[in-house]
Design an enzyme around this catalytic site. Structure first.
Site, PDB file in Angstrom:
ATOM      1  N   GLY A 562      47.694   2.045 -34.996  1.00 55.89           N
ATOM      2  CA  GLY A 562      48.242   1.145 -35.991  1.00 55.89           C
ATOM      3  C   GLY A 562      49.288   1.800 -36.862  1.00 55.89           C
ATOM      4  N   LYS A 565      53.175   6.028 -33.669  1.00 52.35           N
ATOM      5  CA  LYS A 565      52.991   6.600 -32.335  1.00 52.35           C
ATOM      6  C   LYS A 565      52.726   8.102 -32.366  1.00 52.35           C
ATOM      7  CE  LYS A 565      55.735   3.115 -30.080  1.00 52.35           C
ATOM      8  NZ  LYS A 565      57.075   2.699 -29.691  1.00 52.35           N
ATOM      9  N   VAL A 566      52.125   8.586 -31.306  1.00 54.80           N
ATOM     10  CA  VAL A 566      51.964  10.024 -31.129  1.00 54.80           C
ATOM     11  C   VAL A 566      52.805  10.447 -29.934  1.00 54.80           C
ATOM     12  CG1 VAL A 566      50.366  11.903 -30.691  1.00 54.80           C
ATOM     13  CG2 VAL A 566      49.625   9.960 -32.037  1.00 54.80           C
ATOM     14  N   ASP A 676      33.917  10.463 -39.693  1.00 57.34           N
ATOM     15  CA  ASP A 676      34.348   9.582 -38.603  1.00 57.34           C
ATOM     16  C   ASP A 676      34.184  10.289 -37.265  1.00 57.34           C
ATOM     17  OD1 ASP A 676      35.206   7.214 -37.552  1.00 57.34           O
ATOM     18  OD2 ASP A 676      37.330   7.555 -37.923  1.00 57.34           O
TER      19      ASP A 676
END
Ligand SMILES: *[C@@H]1O[C@H](CO)[C@@H](O)[C@H](O)[C@H]1NC(C)=O
Ligand SMILES: *[C@@H]1O[C@H](CO)[C@@H](O)[C@H](O)[C@H]1NC(C)=O
Ligand SMILES: *[C@@H]1O[C@H](CO)[C@@H](O)[C@H](O)[C@H]1NC(C)=O
Ligand SMILES: *[C@@H]1O[C@H](CO)[C@@H](O)[C@H](O)[C@H]1NC(C)=O
Ligand SMILES: *[C@@H]1O[C@H](CO)[C@@H](O)[C@H](O)[C@H]1NC(C)=O
Ligand SMILES: *[C@@H]1O[C@H](CO)[C@@H](O)[C@H](O)[C@H]1NC(C)=O
Ligand SMILES: *[C@@H]1O[C@H](CO)[C@@H](O)[C@H](O)[C@H]1NC(C)=O
Ligand SMILES: *[C@@H]1O[C@H](CO)[C@@H](O)[C@H](O)[C@H]1NC(C)=O
Length: 888
Positions: A562, A565-566, A676
């Site tokens: 979201g 970009k990587v 997380d």
């Protein structure tokens, strides 16, 4: 305080499941359709409309797909209004056609002129969030197209919740009997304040793919699919991969992996044709567009052992609405056998025999490599007990005469369409979300109320302080800030499926999901990085980032989330790195961007992902990490065509990750709680060394006089500690819980949350505990591991995972204990007899372990050094490291 509140309520919008129960859902970046396919299809009477509700000019989406404003097609636009979403859920596949829409407070109709009476797709796109004063929960309406009721009392928000999606797509295949198609939206009258919403409409002509089909259980009776409206419920590439709309021979269908629908008892084996550039022989009965190439190259069959097969079924299970007729289309292509009577099987649907002796070679006129499909209609009534189940079952034709040479069965593709009933209705009841999703929803609402109250208080204070015109301006700013909060919360559904994007880094990264907004609505100033972090962490220029990624070339993208970009990239003329770039236009997540820099720059450990540096220029926020050649742990477990990991490899990865977490919990001056932990946040480098990533959510844990950190729930559903749910208290044991879910995910190779399964199986944590208590663990472990784990090792592993999932944090082991138990399990697997020695060693040294940790390794600063000696392959080295943490 407010700033904290704002960033705190963001629920991480992530989920691990994406399979669609009832409608088609498109996945990241794949919604878009080849526009050429629409522009020049075979038929001459072609027409296509793509409408984007509430817009004023044509919008071009990716792949050059053009969406028109809807106004021209609206028959009457009184009582309708264009709206714009203020919050873009990170899991939305695209901005178009979701961020704009049209709200209708009374009946409104669109009119489309069709050229000739050919079949058309109608796709309706919905994005249920609050629009201005229109609450998502009041979107409640009916849709009628060409006299057929598509939706009745349709609650968009509850549907999205049940699908665990942010958006809903409904696909219909429509056969018009006139050239004028009217689509009417009517708010339901039985709910006060209800309204209708539409974000996008597609009306696209398509070839006629449906004929009549025999109705199972009713001798000689057929159902007229040709003149019926069909709603697509399921479309599966059996034994294969997800196929995006853009890869579907121009028909813009999306095909999903069938794994979630296969009944556990016998999963069968999947096969992919090993012939490259396979040439299928299509016949006139089976045109090439019936299903894309990939559907026929992959299949699921029962496996090599005839003895086992003759006593079992290969079955798929689906939930559908009762009192409807369903068209079930099965696709086959025999590539293994070349003669008839070799693989012959019975097909039954809901226990009604559809074929007694299906022989794909016979169907293909005695040839192999011929794609064929078969249609069956089945009526699902709610009087026959199995209310809304639809089960497709294959079984070897053991009674055939002469018997087939092999007891096996085969399926390549499966589609299920719901047919309109005789009254012209297709609408069923709204789906019921799983208990888990309802719990999550309730919790979010409670938290929102609390926050609203806090906001209110703050609001009052502010209004007192600032007077006059300035006060008015501030109030506007504040309202904006509050709106962001509300819209953030409204993301009902939690993210895209990480399993589908082949990501490898904090793809679903935390900084995606929050706007770091201070009380005035402005973002924080950009110079708040501590000088320590700045010193430890390299600062890259934007120019370096650009050249390292070939100007952010699309070909370098290794993942999308979201936030942006990587990219795969290089710096310093050759060092491979991963470059995570926030959407340049957004101000999102500045706070979490900094958290990640602060945390990662001070923490260096073999089992933590290293942050190499960052770039913060103008609007740009970029993080530069070590490149992790093997991606996420998740992508090696399921929904993948990568080679299966052996049990030993899996154990070693778990041990590596446990070591990373153990370091976070105890290796620093303060306990650091990751918050997380999940399989997409555990990455693997080229040498299969596991590294924990994504610290955007991390919190420094309790200091001496506190036992927990009180905070609003974050983290990923499916992995959330129930205690954290109840008391909103975070301890290091919350990570232990999540890690327990990871362990079961590794063992069972299924997602933490899968809403398409029967309710009791949705949550992996609940289901695994249930199975252990019933002594059924063996039934749910990854079939690829069956018989390949030393039983003692399995026992130890399962015991450890089970303890991690204890309801109360105090009953859970520490990360150190988990690590030790996993090491022990590995020993049991590798060297069953020598393991007892280690147990002795453990009891002798456990005291040493308890000491010497907090004092010897400090958090950050000069003592944060690379830990280099640890070897994954040497368990002895690992033990000494655990016992003697000074080495780090
Ligand atoms: C729609 O579903 C939501 C749950 O997401 C519920 O709160 C709301 O009351 C429903 N709306 C109507 C009109 O039933
Ligand atoms: C789509 O098709 C192209 C070309 O055939 C292929 O390279 C690509 O991998 C496909 N994408 C998916 C997700 O299947
Ligand atoms: C494909 O697999 C079959 C058997 O599984 C084997 O006999 C054949 O040689 C393989 N073909 C290629 C091109 O690898
Ligand atoms: C097939 O499975 C049965 C029962 O599990 C087993 O006894 C038999 O040895 C297997 N046959 C082969 C060829 O593996
Ligand atoms: C296989 O499926 C058929 C039809 O659904 C059912 O009658 C039979 O009992 C099943 N057999 C097994 C072994 O599950
Ligand atoms: C299905 O039809 C029967 C008989 O008409 C009716 O009693 C039942 O309520 C219907 N079920 C649903 C879910 O509509
Ligand atoms: C079919 O539905 C019934 C009742 O809801 C349920 O008990 C049963 O387990 C379902 N069948 C399967 C195969 O899941
Ligand atoms: C669907 O509706 C059409 C007419 O609107 C009708 O001809 C057809 O038989 C219906 N389909 C079913 C399965 O009842």
């Amino acid at each position: 305080m407010i700033a904290k509140g704002v960033s705190c309520i963001m629920m991480k919008s992530k989920t691990h499941v994406l399979f669609c129960l009832i409608s088609l859902c498109f996945v990241s970046n794949v919604l878009h359709v080849l526009s050429e396919a629409i522009a020049k299809p075979s038929s001459t009477s072609t027409v296509s409309y793509l409408l984007y509700g509430g817009t004023t000019s044509e919008t071009t989406a990716a792949y050059g797909r053009k969406w028109e404003p809807d106004t021209k097609y609206l028959v009457s636009s009184s009582n309708t209004a264009p709206v714009q979403a203020t919050y873009q859920d990170p899991s939305l596949p695209s901005i178009v056609p979701y961020m704009n829409g049209r709200i209708m407070t009374s009946e409104a109709t669109y009119h489309f002129k069709l050229h000739g009476k050919s079949r058309h797709w109608i796709r309706l796109h919905f994005y249920p969030i609050d629009y201005n004063s229109f609450a998502a929960k009041d979107a409640y309406f009916s849709v009628v197209a060409g006299g057929i009721t598509l939706l009745k009392n349709f609650n968009t928000s509850v549907t999205a919740l049940a699908l665990t999606q942010s958006h809903v797509i409904k696909e219909y295949s429509f056969y018009p009997n006139t050239e004028d198609l009217y689509i009417t939206f009517t708010p339901s009258s039985d709910h006060k304040g209800s309204y209708a919403i539409i974000n996008g409409i597609e009306v696209i002509s398509m070839p006629d793919l449906y004929k009549s089909a025999s109705l199972l259980g009713f001798n000689e009776q057929t159902v007229d699919a040709e003149s019926s409206v069909l709603e697509t419920l399921y479309r599966l590439n059996v034994g294969g991969q997800f196929i995006p709309a853009s890869n579907d021979s121009g028909l813009t269908r999306t095909w999903y992996d069938d794994t979630p629908y296969v009944l556990y008892a016998n999963e069968g084996v999947t096969s992919t044709s090993n012939k490259t550039d396979h040439k299928f022989k299509y016949t006139t009965d089976v045109p090439e567009m019936i299903a894309p190439y990939d559907v026929y190259t992959t299949a699921r069959s029962m496996g090599p052992n005839s003895t086992v097969n003759m006593n079992s079924n290969l079955s798929w299970f689906f939930q559908v609405d009762s009192n409807f007729t369903y068209l079930v289309r099965l696709h086959f292509c025999e590539m293994e056998y070349t003669k008839d009577n070799m693989r012959v099987f019975e097909i039954s649907i809901n226990n009604k025999v559809a074929e007694q002796a299906a022989d794909v070679i016979l169907w293909g006129n005695m040839e192999s490599d011929i794609p064929v499909y078969k249609d069956y209609a089945v009526y699902v009534s709610d009087s026959l007990g199995g209310d809304n189940n639809l089960t497709v079952s294959l079984h070897p034709a053991v009674d055939a005469d002469p018997p087939p040479t092999t007891y096996d069965a085969l399926l390549n593709g499966l589609e299920i369409f719901k047919m309109n009933d005789t009254l012209g209705n297709l609408a069923g009841p709204n789906p019921v979300p799983s208990d888990y999703m309802l719990r999550v929803e309730k919790l979010k609402d409670e938290q929102q109320k609390k926050l609203d109250a806090e906001k209110e208080l703050e609001n009052k204070k502010r209004n007192k302080v600032v007077g006059g015109a300035a006060g008015g301006a501030a109030a506007v700013g504040l309202v904006a800030a509050v709106c962001i909060v509300v819209y953030q919360r409204k993301k009902r559904v939690l993210g895209s499926d990480p399993g589908l994007a082949s990501g490898w880094l904090p793809l679903y990264g935390s900084w995606s999901n929050s706007k770091s907004t201070s009380s005035s609505g402005k973002s924080c100033s950009s110079s708040t990085l501590s000088s320590l972090a700045q010193g430890l962490c390299r600062h890259f220029s934007f120019a370096e980032m650009k050249s390292g990624t070939r100007n952010f070339d699309e070909s370098q993208v290794i993942g999308v989330g979201g936030f942006g970009k990587v990219y795969k990239g290089v710096v310093d003329g050759g060092t491979k790195v991963a470059i995570k770039r926030a959407n340049p236009s957004s101000e999102q997540g500045l706070h979490e961007f900094r958290t990640e820099i602060e945390m990662l720059s001070k923490l260096r450990h073999r089992h933590l992902v290293s942050l190499i540096g960052f770039c913060e220029e103008d609007e740009e926020m970029i993080l530069v990490y070590d490149y992790m050649g093997n991606g996420t742990l998740r992508e090696h477990l399921y929904k993948t065509n990568k080679p299966q990991l052996s049990w030993k490899q899996r154990l070693e990865i778990c041990i590596g990750a446990a070591r990373g977490l153990y370091y976070l919990h105890t290796g620093a001056k303060y306990t650091i709680i990751h918050r997380d932990v999940k399989t997409t946040n555990i990455l693997v480098d080229e040498k299969w060394v596991a590294k924990v990533s994504d610290f955007g959510l991390s919190k420094t844990g309790p200091s001496l006089n506190q036992t927990h950190v009180s905070t609003v729930v974050k983290g990923s559903f499916g992995y959330l500690d129930p205690e954290y749910f109840r008391r909103q208290q975070l301890t290091d044991k919350s990570d232990v819980y999540s890690f327990g879910v990871v362990l079961f995910e590794v063992l069972c190779a299924r997602p933490a949350l899968n809403p398409t399964l029967p309710k009791e199986q949705v949550s992996l944590a609940d289901w695994a505990l249930h199975c252990i208590r019933k002594g059924m663990l063996e039934d749910i472990i990854d079939p690829n591991l069956k018989g390949k784990i030393n039983p003692e090792c399995l026992k130890k592993f399962a015991e450890t995972a089970e303890k991690c999932l204890s309801d109360q944090g105090t009953h859970r082991p520490s990360m150190g204990d988990v690590l030790w138990n996993l090491e022990f399990a590995l020993q049991l697997h590798e060297n069953p007899n020598g393991a007892s020695l280690i147990a002795d060693e453990r009891s002798r040294t456990s005291e040493a372990t308890a000491h010497g940790i907090d004092t010897d390794v400090s958090y950050g600063g000069e003592s944060s050094m690379d830990e280099t000696t640890d070897s994954m392959n040497s368990t002895n080295a690992a033990f000494s490291q655990l016992i003697n943490p000074q080495g780090r």
